[in-house]
Design a protein around this motif. Structure first.
Motif, short mmCIF file in Angstrom:
data_model
loop_
_atom_site.label_atom_id
_atom_site.label_comp_id
_atom_site.label_asym_id
_atom_site.label_seq_id
_atom_site.Cartn_x
_atom_site.Cartn_y
_atom_site.Cartn_z
N ASP A 95 0.80 -1.22 0.00
CA ASP A 95 0.00 0.00 0.00
C ASP A 95 0.84 1.27 0.00
OD1 ASP A 95 -2.50 -1.33 -0.05
OD2 ASP A 95 -2.33 -1.72 2.10
N GLY A 96 2.13 1.13 -0.20
CA GLY A 96 3.01 2.28 -0.33
C GLY A 96 3.49 2.87 0.98
N PRO A 97 4.22 3.99 0.88
CA PRO A 97 4.84 4.61 2.05
C PRO A 97 3.87 5.02 3.15
CG PRO A 97 5.77 5.51 0.03
CD PRO A 97 4.61 4.64 -0.37
N LYS A 98 2.63 5.30 2.79
CA LYS A 98 1.67 5.79 3.79
C LYS A 98 1.43 4.80 4.93
CE LYS A 98 -2.30 4.03 1.34
NZ LYS A 98 -3.26 4.21 0.33
N VAL A 99 1.69 3.51 4.71
CA VAL A 99 1.47 2.51 5.77
C VAL A 99 2.75 2.13 6.51
CG1 VAL A 99 -0.56 1.56 4.60
CG2 VAL A 99 1.69 0.52 4.21
N CYS A 100 3.85 2.78 6.19
CA CYS A 100 5.16 2.43 6.77
C CYS A 100 5.48 3.15 8.07
CB CYS A 100 6.27 2.67 5.75
SG CYS A 100 6.19 1.56 4.33
N GLY A 101 4.60 4.00 8.54
CA GLY A 101 4.87 4.77 9.76
C GLY A 101 5.28 3.93 10.96
N PRO A 102 4.50 2.90 11.32
CA PRO A 102 4.89 2.08 12.48
C PRO A 102 6.24 1.38 12.29
CG PRO A 102 2.57 1.74 11.96
CD PRO A 102 3.16 2.55 10.83
N LEU A 103 6.51 0.92 11.07
CA LEU A 103 7.79 0.27 10.77
C LEU A 103 8.95 1.25 10.96
CD1 LEU A 103 9.43 -2.14 9.46
CD2 LEU A 103 9.01 -0.99 7.29
N VAL A 104 8.81 2.43 10.36
CA VAL A 104 9.86 3.45 10.48
C VAL A 104 10.06 3.84 11.94
CG1 VAL A 104 10.50 5.82 9.87
CG2 VAL A 104 9.48 4.32 8.13
N GLN A 105 8.97 4.01 12.66
CA GLN A 105 9.07 4.40 14.07
C GLN A 105 9.79 3.33 14.90
OE1 GLN A 105 5.34 5.14 16.08
NE2 GLN A 105 6.36 6.17 17.77
N MET A 106 9.50 2.05 14.64
CA MET A 106 10.17 0.97 15.38
C MET A 106 11.68 1.03 15.16
SD MET A 106 10.43 -3.06 14.83
CE MET A 106 12.01 -2.81 14.07
N PHE A 107 12.08 1.19 13.89
CA PHE A 107 13.52 1.25 13.60
C PHE A 107 14.14 2.51 14.21
CE2 PHE A 107 12.67 -2.05 10.48
CZ PHE A 107 13.84 -2.79 10.50
N ARG A 108 13.50 3.65 14.04
CA ARG A 108 14.06 4.90 14.58
C ARG A 108 14.25 4.82 16.09
NH1 ARG A 108 14.46 9.99 11.96
NH2 ARG A 108 13.68 9.92 9.85
N MET A 109 13.23 4.37 16.79
CA MET A 109 13.32 4.31 18.25
C MET A 109 14.39 3.32 18.70
SD MET A 109 9.30 4.63 19.29
CE MET A 109 9.61 4.68 21.05
N SER A 110 14.45 2.16 18.04
CA SER A 110 15.44 1.14 18.40
C SER A 110 16.86 1.65 18.17
CB SER A 110 15.21 -0.13 17.58
OG SER A 110 13.94 -0.67 17.84
N PHE A 111 17.09 2.25 17.02
CA PHE A 111 18.45 2.66 16.68
C PHE A 111 18.85 3.97 17.34
CE2 PHE A 111 17.83 -0.04 12.64
CZ PHE A 111 18.02 -1.19 13.37
N ASP A 112 17.90 4.83 17.65
CA ASP A 112 18.21 6.00 18.47
C ASP A 112 18.71 5.53 19.84
OD1 ASP A 112 17.46 7.80 16.49
OD2 ASP A 112 15.58 8.40 17.48
#
Length: 177
Positions: free
Chosen positions: A123-140
């Motif tokens: 469904d494109g980038p619009k549904v990737c928010g939770p995925l991006v947030q998981m990676f950002r929080m983990s790697f931060d």
């Protein structure tokens, strides 16, 4: 610069693989060295919360193929995490790898390293928010620095080959690292 690409897609030659290859192509043409690992070729056990990584030498004591991946991660300057978006998160294999990065919270060996996320989604980038947030929080949490993301709409194997803009963005990201 040394790039390590970790591909968490079960489909060799699939959309994730193609996009990661474009980033690596751009990086190699800029003089960077690169290695790509397909995580589905590695047996990675789940973290068992034994907490051995929080003491002593701060290493994971589980004996599996992750022990071959840890040194490659430590040697890399930048790590690409490629995973299709599965139910608003990474594939199970990619999630196992991220969970097993727990020793890096204590030993700080990821601090300052850069990371990139590649994630095709039906469904494109619009549904990737939770995925991006998981990676950002983990790697931060690990002290890593975000270097970019490639989020595209793609579902059928190889469909991303028709997305010239997405392929170009991936190549340009690799060139700019």
């Amino acid at each position: 610069m040394k790039i390590l690409a970790l591909v968490g897609s079960p489909r060799k030659g699939g959309n994730t693989d193609i996009l990661v290859d474009q980033i690596l192509k751009g990086g190699k043409e800029s003089g960077y060295s690169a290695e790509k690992l397909c995580l589905y070729h590695y047996r990675i056990s789940p973290c068992i919360d034994c907490r051995n990584c929080k003491k002593g030498e701060y290493v994971c004591t589980l004996k599996d193929r992750m022990q071959q991946i840890y040194p490659k991660m430590e040697e890399a300057d930048l790590i690409i995490f490629g995973t299709p978006n599965y139910w608003f998160g990474p594939t199970a294999t990619m999630k196992l790898l991220v969970d097993r990065m727990r020793p890096f919270a204590a030993n700080k060996k990821m601090k300052g390293k850069r990371w990139v996320l590649v994630a095709p989604a039906a469904d494109g980038p619009k549904v990737c928010g939770p995925l991006v947030q998981m990676f950002r929080m983990s790697f931060d949490y690990l002290g890593m620095k975000f270097a970019g993301k490639i989020l595209v709409k793609a579902y059928e194997k190889g469909e991303v080959k028709e997305n010239r803009q997405g392929l170009k963005r991936a190549y340009e990201l690799g060139s700019s690292l």
